[in-house]
Design a protein around this motif. Structure first.
Motif, PDB file in Angstrom:
ATOM      1  N   THR A  84      52.389  61.208 -79.203  1.00 49.89           N
ATOM      2  CA  THR A  84      52.109  59.870 -78.685  1.00 49.89           C
ATOM      3  C   THR A  84      52.330  58.776 -79.716  1.00 49.89           C
ATOM      4  O   THR A  84      52.803  57.693 -79.369  1.00 49.89           O
ATOM      5  CB  THR A  84      50.671  59.808 -78.139  1.00 49.89           C
ATOM      6  OG1 THR A  84      50.510  60.842 -77.164  1.00 49.89           O
ATOM      7  CG2 THR A  84      50.381  58.462 -77.493  1.00 49.89           C
ATOM      8  N   THR A  98      56.010  48.784 -70.801  1.00 54.20           N
ATOM      9  CA  THR A  98      55.458  49.970 -70.147  1.00 54.20           C
ATOM     10  C   THR A  98      55.182  51.079 -71.157  1.00 54.20           C
ATOM     11  O   THR A  98      54.094  51.663 -71.178  1.00 54.20           O
ATOM     12  CB  THR A  98      56.414  50.482 -69.048  1.00 54.20           C
ATOM     13  OG1 THR A  98      56.643  49.433 -68.108  1.00 54.20           O
ATOM     14  CG2 THR A  98      55.870  51.704 -68.357  1.00 54.20           C
ATOM     15  N   LEU A 146      50.198  61.226 -71.994  1.00 47.63           N
ATOM     16  CA  LEU A 146      50.630  59.825 -72.066  1.00 47.63           C
ATOM     17  C   LEU A 146      51.855  59.693 -72.963  1.00 47.63           C
ATOM     18  O   LEU A 146      52.820  58.989 -72.621  1.00 47.63           O
ATOM     19  CB  LEU A 146      49.491  58.932 -72.569  1.00 47.63           C
ATOM     20  CG  LEU A 146      48.348  58.725 -71.583  1.00 47.63           C
ATOM     21  CD1 LEU A 146      47.116  58.174 -72.289  1.00 47.63           C
ATOM     22  CD2 LEU A 146      48.784  57.808 -70.449  1.00 47.63           C
ATOM     23  N   LEU A 193      45.141  64.603 -72.262  1.00 52.40           N
ATOM     24  CA  LEU A 193      45.538  63.358 -71.602  1.00 52.40           C
ATOM     25  C   LEU A 193      46.336  62.478 -72.554  1.00 52.40           C
ATOM     26  O   LEU A 193      47.372  61.906 -72.166  1.00 52.40           O
ATOM     27  CB  LEU A 193      44.305  62.610 -71.086  1.00 52.40           C
ATOM     28  CG  LEU A 193      44.572  61.230 -70.471  1.00 52.40           C
ATOM     29  CD1 LEU A 193      45.512  61.332 -69.272  1.00 52.40           C
ATOM     30  CD2 LEU A 193      43.249  60.576 -70.081  1.00 52.40           C
ATOM     31  N   ASN A 194      45.906  62.373 -73.796  1.00 51.64           N
ATOM     32  CA  ASN A 194      46.645  61.621 -74.812  1.00 51.64           C
ATOM     33  C   ASN A 194      48.066  62.180 -74.941  1.00 51.64           C
ATOM     34  O   ASN A 194      49.049  61.434 -74.963  1.00 51.64           O
ATOM     35  CB  ASN A 194      45.895  61.694 -76.144  1.00 51.64           C
ATOM     36  CG  ASN A 194      46.630  61.053 -77.292  1.00 51.64           C
ATOM     37  OD1 ASN A 194      47.577  60.301 -77.140  1.00 51.64           O
ATOM     38  ND2 ASN A 194      46.175  61.361 -78.487  1.00 51.64           N
ATOM     39  N   SER A 227      54.832  61.301 -71.209  1.00 47.09           N
ATOM     40  CA  SER A 227      55.266  60.416 -70.120  1.00 47.09           C
ATOM     41  C   SER A 227      56.096  59.259 -70.657  1.00 47.09           C
ATOM     42  O   SER A 227      57.105  58.877 -70.059  1.00 47.09           O
ATOM     43  CB  SER A 227      54.062  59.868 -69.351  1.00 47.09           C
ATOM     44  OG  SER A 227      53.353  60.912 -68.746  1.00 47.09           O
ATOM     45  N   ALA A 228      55.678  58.710 -71.783  1.00 46.66           N
ATOM     46  CA  ALA A 228      56.438  57.617 -72.398  1.00 46.66           C
ATOM     47  C   ALA A 228      57.849  58.080 -72.756  1.00 46.66           C
ATOM     48  O   ALA A 228      58.831  57.389 -72.470  1.00 46.66           O
ATOM     49  CB  ALA A 228      55.703  57.104 -73.644  1.00 46.66           C
ATOM     50  N   SER A 284      52.416  50.180 -73.548  1.00 47.72           N
ATOM     51  CA  SER A 284      51.122  50.279 -72.858  1.00 47.72           C
ATOM     52  C   SER A 284      50.649  51.729 -72.798  1.00 47.72           C
ATOM     53  O   SER A 284      49.456  52.007 -73.005  1.00 47.72           O
ATOM     54  CB  SER A 284      51.213  49.699 -71.443  1.00 47.72           C
ATOM     55  OG  SER A 284      51.521  48.331 -71.499  1.00 47.72           O
ATOM     56  N   LEU A 285      51.551  52.655 -72.524  1.00 40.70           N
ATOM     57  CA  LEU A 285      51.178  54.076 -72.512  1.00 40.70           C
ATOM     58  C   LEU A 285      50.694  54.515 -73.895  1.00 40.70           C
ATOM     59  O   LEU A 285      49.718  55.257 -74.017  1.00 40.70           O
ATOM     60  CB  LEU A 285      52.355  54.936 -72.061  1.00 40.70           C
ATOM     61  CG  LEU A 285      52.731  54.849 -70.585  1.00 40.70           C
ATOM     62  CD1 LEU A 285      54.047  55.579 -70.320  1.00 40.70           C
ATOM     63  CD2 LEU A 285      51.623  55.410 -69.714  1.00 40.70           C
ATOM     64  N   VAL A 314      47.186  52.966 -74.473  1.00 41.41           N
ATOM     65  CA  VAL A 314      46.161  53.708 -73.732  1.00 41.41           C
ATOM     66  C   VAL A 314      45.915  55.051 -74.425  1.00 41.41           C
ATOM     67  O   VAL A 314      44.770  55.507 -74.528  1.00 41.41           O
ATOM     68  CB  VAL A 314      46.564  53.892 -72.250  1.00 41.41           C
ATOM     69  CG1 VAL A 314      45.622  54.855 -71.539  1.00 41.41           C
ATOM     70  CG2 VAL A 314      46.584  52.544 -71.545  1.00 41.41           C
ATOM     71  N   GLY A 315      46.979  55.665 -74.932  1.00 41.35           N
ATOM     72  CA  GLY A 315      46.815  56.896 -75.708  1.00 41.35           C
ATOM     73  C   GLY A 315      45.914  56.672 -76.911  1.00 41.35           C
ATOM     74  O   GLY A 315      45.114  57.537 -77.267  1.00 41.35           O
TER      75      GLY A 315
END
Length: 189
Positions: free
Chosen positions: A80, A40, A21, A17-18, A24-25, A43-44, A47-48
């Motif tokens: 990340t 945005t 993220l 998941l990390n 995705s960034a 924030s990703l 959260v990572g």
């Protein structure tokens, strides 16, 4: 804690998941056109950081630390907290005209790679050596967000100088030999 197969896989799932993220960034930056892009992406990355904390914490707490998990965690951290923040730095329009920023920005993921390799080759049970790439990545992402607010108010050359000093400081802190205490598997320890 019962020795359930799925429970022991949760830390690795959090690591993936990390990684997602971070990817995705990067994809959002490539795509472009996202309102409040810096916020945005930062924030990703943040959260990572939270996910990264819990994957290691749970792996230690549940005695689910594996060599595979250690390697996956390093790859996730590189994406990340190493690549995504540097991409965000590069994304900032002010730096498109500065070759110096591009050259300095390259030092950041290289320092992160070195730090992660040193971590994987040693056994740091109660401490980290050097600034963890997770913290460095979150700081760099936060810097990029802050940059969008304060940079229009100061000369371009000063923006470049501040950025060079900040990125080189983060890079040096990652490869340094100072010790950072690790959060124990039980907060009561």
């Amino acid at each position: 804690m019962p020795d359930y197969w799925f429970i022991k896989r949760i830390p690795n799932l959090l690591t993936v998941l990390n990684m997602l993220l971070g990817l995705s960034a990067i994809i959002l930056m490539i795509r472009g056109g996202i309102p409040y892009m810096e916020i945005t992406i930062a924030s990703l990355i943040a959260v990572g950081g939270i996910v990264d904390f819990f994957d290691g914490y749970l792996a230690r707490k549940w005695n689910a630390v594996t060599d595979m998990g250690k390697q996956l965690d390093s790859f996730a951290d590189l994406i990340t907290f190493g690549v995504a923040p540097v991409c965000l730095l590069y994304f900032l329009a002010a730096y498109e005209q500065s070759l110096l920023i591009v050259l300095v920005a390259i030092t950041y993921p290289l320092a992160g790679i070195y730090r992660l390799a040193r971590y994987n080759l040693n056994d740091f049970k109660d401490h980290f050596m050097g600034l963890p790439i997770t913290i460095a990545g979150i700081l760099l992402a936060a810097y990029c967000v802050g940059h969008t607010f304060w940079s229009p108010h100061i000369p371009h050359a000063l923006c470049i100088f501040i950025t060079v000093v900040f990125v080189l400081s983060l890079s040096a802190a990652m490869v340094s030999r100072f010790r950072v205490k690790r959060v124990p598997a039980s907060f009561a320890d």
